[in-house]
Design an enzyme around this catalytic site. Structure first.
Site, PDB file in Angstrom:
ATOM      1  N   TYR A 152       0.750  -1.278  -0.003  1.00 58.26           N
ATOM      2  CA  TYR A 152      -0.062   0.176   0.083  1.00 58.26           C
ATOM      3  C   TYR A 152       0.897   1.247   0.126  1.00 58.26           C
ATOM      4  CZ  TYR A 152      -3.197   3.500   1.820  1.00 58.26           C
ATOM      5  OH  TYR A 152      -3.981   4.605   1.726  1.00 58.26           O
ATOM      6  N   ALA A 154       4.028   1.688  -0.542  1.00 56.50           N
ATOM      7  CA  ALA A 154       4.961   1.756  -1.931  1.00 56.50           C
ATOM      8  C   ALA A 154       4.087   2.521  -3.164  1.00 56.50           C
ATOM      9  CB  ALA A 154       5.389   0.472  -2.474  1.00 56.50           C
ATOM     10  N   SER A 155       2.754   1.893  -3.237  1.00 54.72           N
ATOM     11  CA  SER A 155       2.035   2.276  -4.245  1.00 54.72           C
ATOM     12  C   SER A 155       1.604   3.965  -3.807  1.00 54.72           C
ATOM     13  CB  SER A 155       0.714   1.500  -4.493  1.00 54.72           C
ATOM     14  OG  SER A 155      -0.074   1.710  -3.408  1.00 54.72           O
ATOM     15  N   LYS A 156       1.472   4.116  -2.834  1.00 50.46           N
ATOM     16  CA  LYS A 156       0.934   5.525  -2.580  1.00 50.46           C
ATOM     17  C   LYS A 156       2.170   6.456  -2.683  1.00 50.46           C
ATOM     18  CE  LYS A 156      -3.551   5.740  -1.739  1.00 50.46           C
ATOM     19  NZ  LYS A 156      -4.420   6.422  -2.779  1.00 50.46           N
ATOM     20  N   ILE A 185      -9.077   8.230   7.622  1.00 51.58           N
ATOM     21  CA  ILE A 185     -10.202   9.106   7.340  1.00 51.58           C
ATOM     22  C   ILE A 185     -11.524   8.261   8.053  1.00 51.58           C
ATOM     23  CG2 ILE A 185     -11.855   9.940   5.612  1.00 51.58           C
ATOM     24  CD1 ILE A 185      -9.846   9.449   3.648  1.00 51.58           C
ATOM     25  N   THR A 187     -14.638   7.055   7.845  1.00 50.11           N
ATOM     26  CA  THR A 187     -15.617   6.437   6.754  1.00 50.11           C
ATOM     27  C   THR A 187     -16.211   5.232   7.540  1.00 50.11           C
ATOM     28  OG1 THR A 187     -13.868   4.808   6.125  1.00 50.11           O
ATOM     29  CG2 THR A 187     -13.744   6.836   4.974  1.00 50.11           C
TER      30      THR A 187
HETATM   31  N1  LIG Z   1     -10.023   5.661   3.898  1.00 49.37           N
HETATM   32  C1  LIG Z   1      -8.776   5.873   4.694  1.00 49.37           C
HETATM   33  O1  LIG Z   1      -8.569   6.120   5.870  1.00 49.37           O
HETATM   34  C2  LIG Z   1      -7.787   6.668   3.745  1.00 49.37           C
HETATM   35  C3  LIG Z   1      -6.558   7.076   4.177  1.00 49.37           C
HETATM   36  C4  LIG Z   1      -5.472   7.808   3.262  1.00 49.37           C
HETATM   37  C5  LIG Z   1      -5.853   7.461   1.862  1.00 49.37           C
HETATM   38  N2  LIG Z   1      -6.956   6.935   1.542  1.00 49.37           N
HETATM   39  C6  LIG Z   1      -7.184   7.167  -0.044  1.00 49.37           C
HETATM   40  O2  LIG Z   1      -8.382   7.932  -0.374  1.00 49.37           O
HETATM   41  C7  LIG Z   1      -8.938   7.304  -1.315  1.00 49.37           C
HETATM   42  C8  LIG Z   1     -10.455   6.949  -1.137  1.00 49.37           C
HETATM   43  O3  LIG Z   1     -10.429   6.174   0.020  1.00 49.37           O
HETATM   44  P1  LIG Z   1     -12.017   5.514   0.466  1.00 49.37           P
HETATM   45  O4  LIG Z   1     -11.815   5.425   2.009  1.00 49.37           O
HETATM   46  O5  LIG Z   1     -13.070   6.800   0.192  1.00 49.37           O
HETATM   47  O6  LIG Z   1     -12.332   4.240  -0.207  1.00 49.37           O
HETATM   48  P2  LIG Z   1     -13.419   3.679  -1.036  1.00 49.37           P
HETATM   49  O7  LIG Z   1     -14.699   4.385  -0.175  1.00 49.37           O
HETATM   50  O8  LIG Z   1     -13.356   2.324  -1.137  1.00 49.37           O
HETATM   51  O9  LIG Z   1     -13.538   4.641  -2.408  1.00 49.37           O
HETATM   52  C9  LIG Z   1     -12.289   4.197  -3.450  1.00 49.37           C
HETATM   53  C10 LIG Z   1     -13.294   4.014  -4.688  1.00 49.37           C
HETATM   54  O10 LIG Z   1     -12.155   3.730  -5.712  1.00 49.37           O
HETATM   55  C11 LIG Z   1     -12.821   2.996  -6.679  1.00 49.37           C
HETATM   56  N3  LIG Z   1     -11.766   2.311  -7.484  1.00 49.37           N
HETATM   57  C12 LIG Z   1     -10.853   1.378  -6.955  1.00 49.37           C
HETATM   58  N4  LIG Z   1      -9.962   1.011  -8.017  1.00 49.37           N
HETATM   59  C13 LIG Z   1     -10.545   1.552  -9.150  1.00 49.37           C
HETATM   60  C14 LIG Z   1     -10.498   1.297 -10.433  1.00 49.37           C
HETATM   61  N5  LIG Z   1      -9.704   0.518 -11.038  1.00 49.37           N
HETATM   62  N6  LIG Z   1     -11.298   1.685 -11.411  1.00 49.37           N
HETATM   63  C15 LIG Z   1     -12.280   2.649 -10.979  1.00 49.37           C
HETATM   64  N7  LIG Z   1     -12.627   2.799  -9.844  1.00 49.37           N
HETATM   65  C16 LIG Z   1     -11.941   1.965  -8.893  1.00 49.37           C
HETATM   66  C17 LIG Z   1     -13.471   2.071  -5.913  1.00 49.37           C
HETATM   67  O11 LIG Z   1     -14.659   1.564  -6.787  1.00 49.37           O
HETATM   68  P3  LIG Z   1     -15.059   0.091  -6.799  1.00 49.37           P
HETATM   69  O12 LIG Z   1     -15.349  -0.428  -5.300  1.00 49.37           O
HETATM   70  O13 LIG Z   1     -16.017  -0.133  -7.695  1.00 49.37           O
HETATM   71  O14 LIG Z   1     -13.705  -0.668  -7.039  1.00 49.37           O
HETATM   72  C18 LIG Z   1     -14.323   3.072  -4.770  1.00 49.37           C
HETATM   73  O15 LIG Z   1     -15.382   3.359  -5.116  1.00 49.37           O
HETATM   74  C19 LIG Z   1      -8.382   6.073  -1.586  1.00 49.37           C
HETATM   75  O16 LIG Z   1      -7.208   6.462  -2.813  1.00 49.37           O
HETATM   76  C20 LIG Z   1      -7.614   5.872  -0.488  1.00 49.37           C
HETATM   77  O17 LIG Z   1      -6.350   4.899  -0.672  1.00 49.37           O
HETATM   78  C21 LIG Z   1      -7.777   6.520   2.252  1.00 49.37           C
END
Ligand SMILES: NC(=O)c1ccc[n+]([C@@H]2O[C@H](COP(=O)([O-])OP(=O)(O)OC[C@H]3O[C@@H](n4cnc5c(N)ncnc54)[C@H](OP(=O)(O)O)[C@@H]3O)[C@@H](O)[C@H]2O)c1
Length: 234
Positions: A152, A154-156, A185, A187
């Site tokens: 995770y 590394a990708s970020k 976050i 969520t």
């Molecule tokens: N949640 C945290 O605590 C946190 C902390 C730091 C950073 N982040 C980053 O913030 C962003 C949003 O997080 P979130 O918690 O809101 O996650 P989330 O609710 O799972 O939303 C991520 C969305 O990305 C979509 N997605 C993933 N791969 C995809 C692809 N190949 N093509 C199209 N859509 C794709 C997913 O759709 P599908 O489900 O349909 O695949 C999902 O709707 C992410 O980049 C996450 O890594 C989150």
């Protein structure tokens, strides 16, 4: 902050927790929002974003042909693109010993390749207009990996390097590229996964969306290639 009236903003992962908060914020500021994702939006979200807004599901943003088709569909309706907000991503935690090598591919596809591909698909439109904003979502955790966090983080970290390289490549234009680096976050998924956590230390999606809105605004024109930590007060 100036209005986003008449502006068109694309939000990848727009049906997710943070993506929908970002979409709401941009819409409230007057922008037309195009939300792209794989699974369909909830009925509530679809009912909320009618009118000029565009909701496209079934789009795998790790595939350039999918992304380019989706962007063409959006521009056929909106005639312009002003900003791309790369929110799509995902999370897995597993150690190298017990985990699967494929998880590294998965994290790179979900977090980095989606941002690379969506940016490449949108770039011709931004370059044609000579102005634009790209905001990528990295992660505060990418600064240093803990156990199970290799793939995770590394990708970020790659998302930050993409931000820097693309910002430098577009430096001659009024096109900025920046990242935000959220902490944990607040969520529904995180609440379910960490029931004993002190959620007051987590950052609210709406507060992150405020920072994103600033970065896509005209006022952020001097911010380019930056990675902004957005941790709330945690
Ligand atoms: N949640 C945290 O605590 C946190 C902390 C730091 C950073 N982040 C980053 O913030 C962003 C949003 O997080 P979130 O918690 O809101 O996650 P989330 O609710 O799972 O939303 C991520 C969305 O990305 C979509 N997605 C993933 N791969 C995809 C692809 N190949 N093509 C199209 N859509 C794709 C997913 O759709 P599908 O489900 O349909 O695949 C999902 O709707 C992410 O980049 C996450 O890594 C989150």
């Amino acid at each position: 902050m100036s209005s986003m009236q008449g502006r068109v903003v694309i939000v990848t992962g727009g049906f997710g927790a943070l993506g929908s908060a970002v979409a709401r914020k941009c819409s409230a500021a007057g922008a037309t929002v195009a939300m792209l994702g794989r699974a369909p939006p909830s009925a509530t979200l679809a009912a909320e974003f009618t009118g000029p807004h565009v909701l496209l599901s079934g789009v795998d943003l790790a595939r350039l042909d999918d992304a380019s088709k989706a962007i063409a569909t959006v521009t056929a309706r909106t005639a312009r693109i002003d900003a791309l907000i790369n929110v799509a991503g995902g999370f897995r935690s597993e150690t190298l010993e017990h985990g699967d090598v494929a998880t590294w591919d998965l994290m790179f596809h979900m977090n980095l390749k989606t941002a690379v591909v969506a940016s490449k698909a949108v770039l011709p439109y931004l370059l044609a207009s000579g102005r634009g904003r790209i905001v990528n979502v990295g992660a505060g955790a990418a600064a240093r990996a803990g156990a199970g966090m290799g793939a995770y983080t590394a990708s970020k970290a790659g998302v930050e390097r993409l931000t820097e390289s693309l910002a430098a490549e577009l430096g001659a234009h009024d096109i900025t590229v920046n990242s935000i680096l959220p902490g944990v976050i607040d969520t529904p998924q995180n609440r379910a996964d960490m029931p004993d956590a002190d959620v007051k230390r987590w950052v609210q999606p709406d507060a992150i969306a405020d920072v994103v809105l600033f970065l896509v605004s005209d006022e952020a024109r001097a911010v380019n290639g930056a990675s902004v930590r957005v941790f709330g007060r945690g």
